[in-house]
Design a protein around this motif. Sequence first.
Motif, PDB file in Angstrom:
ATOM      1  N   LYS A   1      11.600  -5.715   5.268  1.00 56.09           N
ATOM      2  CA  LYS A   1      12.546  -6.312   4.304  1.00 56.09           C
ATOM      3  C   LYS A   1      12.188  -5.975   2.858  1.00 56.09           C
ATOM      4  O   LYS A   1      13.066  -5.875   2.021  1.00 56.09           O
ATOM      5  CB  LYS A   1      12.590  -7.835   4.467  1.00 56.09           C
ATOM      6  CG  LYS A   1      13.221  -8.300   5.749  1.00 56.09           C
ATOM      7  CD  LYS A   1      13.489  -9.788   5.700  1.00 56.09           C
ATOM      8  CE  LYS A   1      14.128 -10.286   6.984  1.00 56.09           C
ATOM      9  NZ  LYS A   1      14.223 -11.754   7.000  1.00 56.09           N
TER      10      LYS A   1
ATOM     11  N   THR B   1       0.816  -1.223   0.000  1.00 51.29           N
ATOM     12  CA  THR B   1       0.000   0.000   0.000  1.00 51.29           C
ATOM     13  C   THR B   1       0.845   1.266   0.000  1.00 51.29           C
ATOM     14  O   THR B   1       0.626   2.187  -0.792  1.00 51.29           O
ATOM     15  CB  THR B   1      -0.871   0.045   1.283  1.00 51.29           C
ATOM     16  OG1 THR B   1      -1.132  -1.270   1.731  1.00 51.29           O
ATOM     17  CG2 THR B   1      -2.125   0.835   1.067  1.00 51.29           C
ATOM     18  N   THR B   2       1.807   1.309   0.909  1.00 48.35           N
ATOM     19  CA  THR B   2       2.603   2.526   1.094  1.00 48.35           C
ATOM     20  C   THR B   2       3.469   2.763  -0.143  1.00 48.35           C
ATOM     21  O   THR B   2       3.627   3.904  -0.585  1.00 48.35           O
ATOM     22  CB  THR B   2       3.498   2.369   2.349  1.00 48.35           C
ATOM     23  OG1 THR B   2       2.691   1.806   3.393  1.00 48.35           O
ATOM     24  CG2 THR B   2       4.054   3.695   2.795  1.00 48.35           C
TER      25      THR B   2
HETATM   26  N1  LIG Z   1       9.480   0.467  -1.840  1.00 50.54           N
HETATM   27  C1  LIG Z   1       9.220  -0.735  -1.381  1.00 50.54           C
HETATM   28  N2  LIG Z   1       9.791  -1.822  -1.941  1.00 50.54           N
HETATM   29  C2  LIG Z   1       9.540  -3.065  -1.468  1.00 50.54           C
HETATM   30  N3  LIG Z   1       8.726  -3.324  -0.408  1.00 50.54           N
HETATM   31  C3  LIG Z   1       8.143  -2.261   0.181  1.00 50.54           C
HETATM   32  C4  LIG Z   1       8.352  -0.944  -0.270  1.00 50.54           C
HETATM   33  N4  LIG Z   1       7.638  -0.113   0.528  1.00 50.54           N
HETATM   34  C5  LIG Z   1       7.015  -0.894   1.434  1.00 50.54           C
HETATM   35  N5  LIG Z   1       7.324  -2.185   1.238  1.00 50.54           N
HETATM   36  C6  LIG Z   1       6.924  -3.336   2.037  1.00 50.54           C
HETATM   37  O1  LIG Z   1       5.506  -3.467   2.031  1.00 50.54           O
HETATM   38  C7  LIG Z   1       5.076  -3.987   3.308  1.00 50.54           C
HETATM   39  C8  LIG Z   1       4.172  -2.983   3.963  1.00 50.54           C
HETATM   40  O2  LIG Z   1       2.931  -3.073   3.298  1.00 50.54           O
HETATM   41  P1  LIG Z   1       1.845  -1.918   3.317  1.00 50.54           P
HETATM   42  O3  LIG Z   1       2.455  -0.642   2.936  1.00 50.54           O
HETATM   43  O4  LIG Z   1       0.719  -2.437   2.502  1.00 50.54           O
HETATM   44  O5  LIG Z   1       1.421  -1.874   4.844  1.00 50.54           O
HETATM   45  S1  LIG Z   1       0.054  -1.288   5.421  1.00 50.54           S
HETATM   46  O6  LIG Z   1      -0.979  -2.274   5.122  1.00 50.54           O
HETATM   47  O7  LIG Z   1      -0.207   0.003   4.796  1.00 50.54           O
HETATM   48  O8  LIG Z   1       0.310  -1.181   6.885  1.00 50.54           O
HETATM   49  C9  LIG Z   1       6.360  -4.240   4.097  1.00 50.54           C
HETATM   50  O9  LIG Z   1       6.764  -5.567   3.747  1.00 50.54           O
HETATM   51  P2  LIG Z   1       7.741  -6.474   4.651  1.00 50.54           P
HETATM   52  O10 LIG Z   1       9.068  -5.814   4.601  1.00 50.54           O
HETATM   53  O11 LIG Z   1       7.767  -7.808   3.978  1.00 50.54           O
HETATM   54  O12 LIG Z   1       7.153  -6.547   6.018  1.00 50.54           O
HETATM   55  C10 LIG Z   1       7.268  -3.194   3.509  1.00 50.54           C
HETATM   56  O13 LIG Z   1       8.634  -3.401   3.743  1.00 50.54           O
END
Ligand SMILES: Nc1ncnc2c1ncn2[C@@H]1O[C@H](COP(=O)(O)OS(=O)(=O)O)[C@@H](OP(=O)(O)O)[C@H]1O
Length: 301
Positions: free
Chosen positions: A264, A56-57
Amino acid sequence: MEGVDLSFLKSISRPEMFEFEGISMVHYFTDNWENVQNFQARPDDILIATYPKAGTTWVSYILELLYFGNVAPERQTSMPIYIRVPFLESQFPGIPSGVELADNLPTTPRLIKTHLPVQLVPKSFFEQNCKIVYVARNAKDNVVSYFHFERMNMGQPDPGNWNNFLHSFMEGKKVFGPWYDHVTGYWEKKQTYSNLHYMFFEDMVEDMGCEMERLCSFLGLSTPVEERERIIKSTHFDTMKQNKMTNYSTIPIMDFTISPFMRKGKVGDWKNHFTVAQNEQFDEHYKQKMKNTTVQFRTEI
Ligand SMILES: Nc1ncnc2c1ncn2[C@@H]1O[C@H](COP(=O)(O)OS(=O)(=O)O)[C@@H](OP(=O)(O)O)[C@H]1O
């Protein structure tokens, strides 16, 4: 919400989960239900929809930079992403609700985020034919990320241990309901609602350039390639992790000493969590749950 003291959130106690409109929920996402359901979308609103922890973010920040990176660059350094892209159904005590924040967004288009399953999305988004960007993440990495998020976020129920968490995920007893119904629900919707763009976290990790091109085409944006490249760099995991406006470090409800929000960002981290037995059981259950859908996920790249 600039300048608002959020420190009282430190004392928030973990909520209980309960059944609500057919899914598991906590009161922070149901307390403002009437206003959420009556939300008046505008035709140019863009809804970012995801199951929690699917990216999402990441996609919010990409959209934010595509639309406002040049026209309102000050937003990127002065306002956390959760203010720029309000979380529609959220209602935490003492701070404006997601609906209030969305209603007062000064920008066009308004970028709005939701974790609601498709059947609970306020009707006006469909009546206004709003564009919807859905991001899905493979179930195994999604459940791992969700587990660590519940551990560190006092606004979520107590996750218990990993094994219990995994089983309650399989049973669909997680906030915002079953992952299986969420990802297939939006997938089915896409078959009849053409303004829905369905993305996969794994594709974004593998080839963001290609995903960006498809996203821009869906949004009708002719963002030059050099600009897109710049956005890809700014939204890289390492960059977003360092950026206080995107790494959620400004929210006291989250305890980064337990686990960071930007943890991660990988595909395949599930292998560090699932035992062989858990994996076999999960795969068997997954096959049953997903047997009637055409949506396909990858767990490794
Ligand atoms: N730029 C980028 N690249 C790769 N991965 C990323 C990125 N930004 C956010 N993330 C990973 O997305 C996970 C967070 O998900 P959300 O943003 O959907 O969280 S939330 O539902 O809004 O709380 C969380 O995953 P995990 O690291 O596996 O826990 C974040 O690390």
